[in-house]
Design an enzyme around this catalytic site. Structure first.
Site, short mmCIF file in Angstrom:
data_model
loop_
_atom_site.label_atom_id
_atom_site.label_comp_id
_atom_site.label_asym_id
_atom_site.label_seq_id
_atom_site.Cartn_x
_atom_site.Cartn_y
_atom_site.Cartn_z
CE LYS A 71 -4.02 -1.99 2.13
NZ LYS A 71 -5.19 -1.91 3.17
CG ASP A 108 -8.67 -0.12 2.95
OD1 ASP A 108 -9.51 -0.51 2.52
OD2 ASP A 108 -7.58 -0.13 2.96
N GLY A 133 -1.82 0.19 14.29
CA GLY A 133 -1.15 -0.51 13.13
C GLY A 133 -1.61 0.37 11.90
N GLY A 241 -15.37 -6.95 9.68
CA GLY A 241 -14.56 -6.87 8.30
C GLY A 241 -15.02 -7.25 7.23
#
Length: 278
Positions: A71, A108, A133, A241
């Site tokens: 990414k 996202d 994270g 998710g």
């Protein structure tokens, strides 16, 4: 935006990649949209192999989905990135334009917002984030749009605390740091976002209060997580998710194909079936 004439290709890249549900979701969308000429595959590509992969792409390619560890590695290979991607220095979507440009975006972040909106969460006065994270930075970016007050992040190390403070300053979020040992206190917030690896929050499940708010657990396998199951048992709303995966994939399909709106229901059904078969 890609033309729909002739065969078109797209794929997800990452390493490891065998677990990815992206092919299932994107192919379900193509079927729903009647895009018989479109294909979507997966390729195990690491940071070292990414430039060579890009060099081998021809004009049939419409776009790429990117997962870890690519990414950030992909950014130097692109002609431009969106403000959303720049805000977290992470690209999960590349679109090849008809003019030959390679443009990066991050779906996202709006995917998180859309997944929460689908469950009725439009605005909250405060929130908590478990973990610090890469996904936590995207969570902060999403919360910058829906959280009016402070976001408390529960972290294990001073380095992670400094990173989250930095992201908060960059994104305009009032980030407050708490130690992971106090993570159960997060459950008093109206919205809790769990961004940690599988198993990390299992021991916290016993601390879920009666009538909790909303939990957004970014994991989709295994599902439900121990925490998500306990949350639902106590009457709280749970966003998972797979919800995130579907909504960010909807946006990817729209950008790559130029077709809108893309129906999420067929994608979610396909994702649920694929997970059940594992």
């Amino acid at each position: 935006m890609a033309s729909n004439e002739g065969p078109r290709r797209a794929a997800v890249l990452g390493s490891p990649i065998a677990h990815s549900l992206s092919p299932v979701l994107h192919r379900a969308a193509y079927a729903e949209l009647g895009l018989a000429n479109w294909s979507y595959d997966r390729f195990d590509v690491d940071e070292a192999g990414l430039p060579e992969f890009f060099g081998g792409l021809d004009g049939t390619w419409a776009g790429l989905s990117l997962t870890m560890p690519l990414k950030r590695a992909v950014v130097p290979l692109l002609d431009g990135i969106s403000d959303t991607a720049a805000s977290v220095e992470a690209v999960n979507t590349v679109v090849f334009t008809e003019e030959g440009r390679r443009v990066g975006d991050n779906t996202d972040i709006p995917g998180m917002v859309a997944a929460l909106r689908e469950r009725g969460v439009e605005k909250v006065e405060s929130a908590a984030v478990l973990g610090a994270g890469a996904t936590a930075s995207s969570a902060l970016a999403a919360l910058s749009q829906i959280c009016a007050g402070p976001v408390t992040t529960y972290v294990r190390s001073r380095a992670r605390a400094d990173e989250m403070r930095g992201w908060g300053e960059r994104l305009g979020v009032d980030v407050r740091i708490a130690d992971w040992a106090e993570a159960a206190e997060a459950f008093a917030a109206p919205l809790v976002v769990a961004t940690t690896p599988a198993g990390t929050t299992d021991t916290l499940a016993a601390a879920v209060p009666e009538a909790p708010g909303t939990l957004f657990d970014v994991l989709y396998e295994p599902w439900p997580t121990v925490l998500a199951a306990a949350w639902a048992d106590r009457g709280g709303a749970v966003v998972g998710g797979l919800d995130l995966l579907v909504h960010q994939a909807v946006l990817q399909v729209e950008q790559m194909t130029g077709r809108s709106p893309v129906p999420p229901a067929a994608m979610r059904t396909a994702g649920e079936a694929a997970l059940a078969a594992r």
